[in-house]
Design an enzyme around this catalytic site. Structure first.
Site, PDB file in Angstrom:
ATOM      1  N   LYS A  83       6.065  -4.094  -4.269  1.00  0.00           N
ATOM      2  CA  LYS A  83       7.497  -3.785  -4.296  1.00  0.00           C
ATOM      3  C   LYS A  83       8.114  -3.913  -2.909  1.00  0.00           C
ATOM      4  O   LYS A  83       9.186  -4.466  -2.737  1.00  0.00           O
ATOM      5  CB  LYS A  83       7.705  -2.368  -4.831  1.00  0.00           C
ATOM      6  CG  LYS A  83       9.163  -1.971  -4.954  1.00  0.00           C
ATOM      7  CD  LYS A  83       9.867  -2.830  -5.987  1.00  0.00           C
ATOM      8  CE  LYS A  83      11.360  -2.599  -6.033  1.00  0.00           C
ATOM      9  NZ  LYS A  83      12.043  -3.703  -6.715  1.00  0.00           N
ATOM     10  N   LYS A  89      12.379 -14.846 -10.956  1.00  0.00           N
ATOM     11  CA  LYS A  89      12.133 -13.731 -11.875  1.00  0.00           C
ATOM     12  C   LYS A  89      11.046 -14.109 -12.875  1.00  0.00           C
ATOM     13  O   LYS A  89      10.124 -13.349 -13.129  1.00  0.00           O
ATOM     14  CB  LYS A  89      13.441 -13.395 -12.596  1.00  0.00           C
ATOM     15  CG  LYS A  89      13.732 -11.975 -12.824  1.00  0.00           C
ATOM     16  CD  LYS A  89      14.255 -11.198 -11.652  1.00  0.00           C
ATOM     17  CE  LYS A  89      13.385 -11.155 -10.439  1.00  0.00           C
ATOM     18  NZ  LYS A  89      13.977 -10.646  -9.258  1.00  0.00           N
ATOM     19  N   GLU A 110      17.069 -17.576  -8.424  1.00  0.00           N
ATOM     20  CA  GLU A 110      16.708 -16.213  -8.789  1.00  0.00           C
ATOM     21  C   GLU A 110      16.111 -16.164 -10.204  1.00  0.00           C
ATOM     22  O   GLU A 110      15.133 -15.454 -10.451  1.00  0.00           O
ATOM     23  CB  GLU A 110      17.937 -15.311  -8.654  1.00  0.00           C
ATOM     24  CG  GLU A 110      17.763 -13.866  -9.102  1.00  0.00           C
ATOM     25  CD  GLU A 110      16.653 -13.110  -8.394  1.00  0.00           C
ATOM     26  OE1 GLU A 110      16.103 -13.597  -7.404  1.00  0.00           O
ATOM     27  OE2 GLU A 110      16.303 -12.014  -8.876  1.00  0.00           O
ATOM     28  N   ARG A 134       4.747   0.166  -6.572  1.00  0.00           N
ATOM     29  CA  ARG A 134       4.772  -0.678  -5.378  1.00  0.00           C
ATOM     30  C   ARG A 134       3.781  -1.836  -5.486  1.00  0.00           C
ATOM     31  O   ARG A 134       3.845  -2.768  -4.705  1.00  0.00           O
ATOM     32  CB  ARG A 134       4.442   0.156  -4.135  1.00  0.00           C
ATOM     33  CG  ARG A 134       5.511   1.169  -3.804  1.00  0.00           C
ATOM     34  CD  ARG A 134       5.046   2.103  -2.715  1.00  0.00           C
ATOM     35  NE  ARG A 134       4.826   1.395  -1.470  1.00  0.00           N
ATOM     36  CZ  ARG A 134       5.584   1.490  -0.401  1.00  0.00           C
ATOM     37  NH1 ARG A 134       6.621   2.270  -0.428  1.00  0.00           N
ATOM     38  NH2 ARG A 134       5.314   0.840   0.699  1.00  0.00           N
ATOM     39  N   GLU A 152       7.602 -14.480 -11.252  1.00  0.00           N
ATOM     40  CA  GLU A 152       7.141 -13.177 -10.773  1.00  0.00           C
ATOM     41  C   GLU A 152       6.524 -12.355 -11.902  1.00  0.00           C
ATOM     42  O   GLU A 152       5.418 -11.843 -11.776  1.00  0.00           O
ATOM     43  CB  GLU A 152       8.353 -12.385 -10.263  1.00  0.00           C
ATOM     44  CG  GLU A 152       8.376 -12.129  -8.799  1.00  0.00           C
ATOM     45  CD  GLU A 152       9.517 -11.208  -8.406  1.00  0.00           C
ATOM     46  OE1 GLU A 152       9.288 -10.385  -7.539  1.00  0.00           O
ATOM     47  OE2 GLU A 152      10.635 -11.313  -8.961  1.00  0.00           O
ATOM     48  N   HIS A 186      17.069 -36.428  -7.078  1.00  0.00           N
ATOM     49  CA  HIS A 186      16.395 -36.780  -5.825  1.00  0.00           C
ATOM     50  C   HIS A 186      14.904 -36.449  -5.878  1.00  0.00           C
ATOM     51  O   HIS A 186      14.243 -36.417  -4.840  1.00  0.00           O
ATOM     52  CB  HIS A 186      17.069 -36.069  -4.649  1.00  0.00           C
ATOM     53  CG  HIS A 186      18.505 -36.467  -4.481  1.00  0.00           C
ATOM     54  ND1 HIS A 186      18.874 -37.711  -4.019  1.00  0.00           N
ATOM     55  CD2 HIS A 186      19.655 -35.820  -4.769  1.00  0.00           C
ATOM     56  CE1 HIS A 186      20.199 -37.798  -4.001  1.00  0.00           C
ATOM     57  NE2 HIS A 186      20.695 -36.661  -4.470  1.00  0.00           N
ATOM     58  N   TRP A 221      -3.108  -2.514  -1.349  1.00  0.00           N
ATOM     59  CA  TRP A 221      -2.742  -3.884  -1.715  1.00  0.00           C
ATOM     60  C   TRP A 221      -3.460  -4.767  -0.696  1.00  0.00           C
ATOM     61  O   TRP A 221      -3.140  -4.746   0.490  1.00  0.00           O
ATOM     62  CB  TRP A 221      -1.227  -4.049  -1.629  1.00  0.00           C
ATOM     63  CG  TRP A 221      -0.720  -5.384  -2.086  1.00  0.00           C
ATOM     64  CD1 TRP A 221      -0.437  -5.756  -3.361  1.00  0.00           C
ATOM     65  CD2 TRP A 221      -0.398  -6.507  -1.259  1.00  0.00           C
ATOM     66  NE1 TRP A 221       0.035  -7.053  -3.384  1.00  0.00           N
ATOM     67  CE2 TRP A 221       0.070  -7.530  -2.115  1.00  0.00           C
ATOM     68  CE3 TRP A 221      -0.462  -6.761   0.115  1.00  0.00           C
ATOM     69  CZ2 TRP A 221       0.471  -8.787  -1.638  1.00  0.00           C
ATOM     70  CZ3 TRP A 221      -0.056  -8.004   0.578  1.00  0.00           C
ATOM     71  CH2 TRP A 221       0.404  -8.995  -0.296  1.00  0.00           C
ATOM     72  N   ASN A 226      -1.560   1.847   6.130  1.00  0.00           N
ATOM     73  CA  ASN A 226      -0.717   0.747   5.640  1.00  0.00           C
ATOM     74  C   ASN A 226      -0.380  -0.124   6.831  1.00  0.00           C
ATOM     75  O   ASN A 226      -0.139   0.400   7.917  1.00  0.00           O
ATOM     76  CB  ASN A 226       0.606   1.262   5.074  1.00  0.00           C
ATOM     77  CG  ASN A 226       0.432   1.939   3.738  1.00  0.00           C
ATOM     78  OD1 ASN A 226      -0.664   2.004   3.204  1.00  0.00           O
ATOM     79  ND2 ASN A 226       1.530   2.467   3.213  1.00  0.00           N
ATOM     80  N   GLY A 227      -0.288  -1.428   6.593  1.00  0.00           N
ATOM     81  CA  GLY A 227       0.072  -2.340   7.673  1.00  0.00           C
ATOM     82  C   GLY A 227      -1.084  -3.253   8.014  1.00  0.00           C
ATOM     83  O   GLY A 227      -2.070  -3.333   7.265  1.00  0.00           O
ATOM     84  N   CYS A 287       0.826  -1.208   0.000  1.00  0.00           N
ATOM     85  CA  CYS A 287       0.000   0.000   0.000  1.00  0.00           C
ATOM     86  C   CYS A 287       0.867   1.266   0.000  1.00  0.00           C
ATOM     87  O   CYS A 287       1.955   1.274   0.547  1.00  0.00           O
ATOM     88  CB  CYS A 287      -0.866   0.057   1.248  1.00  0.00           C
ATOM     89  SG  CYS A 287      -1.848  -1.397   1.507  1.00  0.00           S
TER      90      CYS A 287
HETATM   91  C1  AGP Z   1      12.125  -9.466  -6.035  1.00  0.00           C
HETATM   92  O1  AGP Z   1      11.989  -9.534  -7.402  1.00  0.00           O
HETATM   93  C2  AGP Z   1      10.884  -9.473  -5.287  1.00  0.00           C
HETATM   94  N1  AGP Z   1      10.018  -8.449  -5.674  1.00  0.00           N
HETATM   95  C3  AGP Z   1      10.952  -9.759  -3.814  1.00  0.00           C
HETATM   96  O2  AGP Z   1      11.281 -11.101  -3.693  1.00  0.00           O
HETATM   97  C4  AGP Z   1      11.925  -8.918  -2.944  1.00  0.00           C
HETATM   98  O3  AGP Z   1      13.242  -9.221  -3.270  1.00  0.00           O
HETATM   99  C5  AGP Z   1      11.652  -9.209  -1.454  1.00  0.00           C
HETATM  100  O4  AGP Z   1      10.346  -8.843  -1.163  1.00  0.00           O
HETATM  101  C6  AGP Z   1      12.622  -8.509  -0.538  1.00  0.00           C
HETATM  102  O5  AGP Z   1      12.501  -7.129  -0.626  1.00  0.00           O
HETATM  103  P1  AGP Z   1      13.592  -6.169  -0.006  1.00  0.00           P
HETATM  104  O6  AGP Z   1      14.862  -6.419  -0.753  1.00  0.00           O
HETATM  105  O7  AGP Z   1      13.065  -4.800  -0.236  1.00  0.00           O
HETATM  106  O8  AGP Z   1      13.737  -6.512   1.436  1.00  0.00           O
END
Ligand code: AGP
Length: 612
Positions: free
Chosen positions: A607, A488, A484, A27, A491, A508, A74, A100-101, A2
């Site tokens: 974000k 990606k 990673e 975000r 995501e 395995h 969000w 937010n929160g 948010c």
């Molecule tokens: C990365 O592509 C993601 N959006 C997510 O995994 C992110 O890395 C994670 O939420 C950690 O965020 P930060 O680095 O702001 O702590």
């Protein structure tokens, strides 16, 4: 997650609020709204979906007034819909808040309010807050009622409030969710994130947990919730608005992939000194590192992509600096009762510096006497402020939800850290040291060369874009690269399931799914386990899986073992995750584009994850 904005001044507040909200779109959110004091009362406008919808409806029927609050939501409690969108109002409509929160005891508080006859219009936890304020305001001023309400809340919040009865001021409070004050000439702002108000002012005041703020056009008063005045520093934002724009790229993600050489250069700046043949940090960080004991144990905590950077860090810190390292997902670390003491150093890796789990992890560690070093991108963020020392990555604002340049900058910071400790512990020969520093110095150029894979990877992506399941495999330093790469892809292209594994783990379990045409992305760059990776490639080929292989430049031999090949520049193994990340990011990006996915703001993702 948010986004919150607030404005008080002479301008039409709705224009400022919408502009600021549009800068927070990156975000991730699912609805948006504003509340403006229009001279008669609080006027609320909300819409589910993109901010554009809200803008269009306001354009058709304007809202006038010089003070207001805004929000991009969000969803946590209740589906994304207009009625669950913020701002939420008291029953009389005279008080509006954005939040937010997560209010953890909201169910219990809601019961009490229901018993008093309050009617709820939304399914959110936020609505209980505004009703509680209204309840207390029957006997107290708005300010006192807000303060009293805050003492009843459990969980995390950044809350902004506007009231018809106090038309010259906004109130706000923060606990566990980011919030800052922007200070302009004859105007004031609230924002959950600095980019929201970039271009409106550069002077900001970062708030601490427990801060309560009264903001008018000419004054900011910060106090504790109990009312004790506190002083907060005003800092100047030193990065530019253009850094938060697309600059001709179709998406922020693509722009940020291309910014990696510059971001790495920034991470190295003032730290890698070839003339003096040394790596250095600011005085505070050096003191922190020089005070680590010989027996120091390191626990790296982080989430998502930053966790993958942490895994790379584990390999290098153990191999080069001979330090025992564990890497924990922050969300697990904080609840598993880890053994912590003063000989333990926590390295918290985070782009935003606001990730709730990572923040909670460092707080817990500090309570046990452990030291905290942050590797962080956002200056003045909560984690940066609470850590004992910070290595800023200086990658510039990262807007796309999917992290790219922040990741490679994090790995660069870990390399700097590793090499500093390696030298300090006298674990490296002069010749090796020289060649490592040279390789590090050339890293931005090496990554520039890796960017040249774009056209080939784009062509490749078209070939594989219709597939719906991918494996990513790698070993040693590039096992995290596999994780990673897979993260990606899933995501930014939510139509696809992708999973990363250590290549040796294949047999395995995961190999059971391999059949004709199943795509497996291998990282097979030069390393002591290169031949073992080739054996893993053979195992997949034997089952007629489709092997997409990232290998080191000059390795032509591997062609006979692959269906598709991407060459990346040769590097020391510890630099290779950075170079390998580039084609994997391009692959995710172009597959997502071919599938018409919302690359910069994938559904359900945010974000900065400021809730648990
Ligand atoms: C990365 O592509 C993601 N959006 C997510 O995994 C992110 O890395 C994670 O939420 C950690 O965020 P930060 O680095 O702001 O702590």
């Amino acid at each position: 997650m948010c986004g919150i904005v607030g404005y008080v001044g002479k301008k039409q507040s709705v224009e400022v609020l919408l502009e600021a909200l549009s800068r927070l779109e990156y975000r991730g959110y699912d609805s948006a709204g504003v509340a403006v004091l229009n001279g008669k009362g609080v006027e609320i406008r909300r819409k589910a979906g993109k901010l554009q919808g809200l803008m269009e409806s306001i354009h058709k029927k304007p809202v006038n007034g010089h003070i207001g609050i805004g929000h991009t939501r969000w969803a946590t409690h209740g589906e994304p819909s207009e009625r669950n969108s913020h701002p939420h109002t008291s029953e009389s409509g005279s008080i509006a808040i954005v939040h937010n929160g997560i209010i953890e005891n909201y169910a219990e508080l809601k019961e009490k309010l229901l018993a008093k006859g309050y009617k709820f219009k939304s399914q959110t936890d936020t609505e209980i807050v505004v009703h509680l304020i209204a309840e207390h305001a029957k006997k107290l001023s708005i300010e006192e009622a807000f303060r009293k309400t805050l003492t009843q809340l459990r969980g995390s919040y950044a809350i902004c409030l506007v009231s018809k009865d106090e038309p010259d001021r906004l109130y706000a409070a923060r606990f566990g969710s980011p919030l800052l004050v922007g200070i302009g000439k004859g105007e004031g702002f609230f924002a959950s994130d600095a980019p929201a108000i970039l271009g409106l002012t550069r002077e900001v005041m970062y708030l601490n947990d427990g801060d309560f703020v009264v903001l008018t056009a000419s004054d900011v008063k910060v106090s504790t919730v109990a009312g004790k005045a506190v002083k907060r520093k005003i800092t100047s934002i030193d990065w530019d608005l253009s850094a938060a724009r697309k600059d001709g790229y179709d998406h922020y993600m693509l722009k940020e992939i291309h910014e990696q050489p510059a971001a790495i250069e920034q991470t190295l700046f003032n730290r890698l000194d070839l003339d003096k043949n040394e790596i250095t940090f600011d005085a505070k960080t050096k003191k922190f590192l020089n005070n680590l004991s010989k027996q120091e144990r390191v626990i790296i905590i982080s989430c998502g992509t930053a966790y993958h950077a942490g895994l790379v860090g584990e390999y290098m810190l153990e191999e080069y600096a001979h330090m025992p390292v564990d890497v924990d997902l922050a969300s697990e670390f904080r609840y598993r009762g880890p053994m912590l003491d003063k000989n333990t150093t926590i390295i918290a890796i985070t782009q935003s510096g606001e990730t709730a789990d990572t923040l909670a992890g460092i707080r817990m560690a500090k309570k046990h006497g452990s030291k905290v070093l942050a590797i962080c991108n956002v200056m003045g963020s909560s984690i940066a402020r609470e850590a004992d020392a910070v290595i800023y990555t200086h990658a510039g604002p990262e807007i796309a939800v999917a992290s790219t340049k922040a990741y490679t900058a994090q790995v660069t910071a870990l390399i700097l850290l590793t090499l500093y400790l390696t030298k300090q512990r006298k674990l490296v020969t002069a010749t090796k040291w020289k060649s490592l520093l040279k390789g590090l110095h050339e890293l931005p150029k090496t990554v520039e060369k890796a960017l040249a894979t774009e056209a080939d990877v784009k062509t490749l992506s078209a070939k594989y874009a219709s597939l719906r399941n991918f494996y990513y495999l790698g070993r040693r330093y590039n096992f995290p690269s596999a994780l990673e790469g897979a993260l990606k892809l899933k995501e930014v292209c939510p139509l696809i399931h992708a999973e990363g594994y250590a290549a040796g783990e294949m047999k395995h379990g995961p190999i059971s799914l391999i059949h004709m045409g199943w795509p497996v992305v291998f990282v097979a760059t030069d390393s002591p386990v290169y031949e073992k990776v080739v054996s893993n490639i053979q195992e997949v080929r034997a089952r007629r899986g489709e092997c997409i292989v990232v290998a080191s430049e000059g390795n032509e031999e591997i062609r006979k073992n692959v269906d598709s090949l991407i060459h990346v520049p040769k590097t020391e193994e510890l630099f290779s995750p950075i170079v390998v990340a580039v084609p994997l990011q391009f692959f995710a990006y172009y597959v997502a584009c071919a599938n018409q996915c919302d690359v910069d703001q994938p559904p359900n993702l945010a974000k900065s994850v400021t809730v648990e």
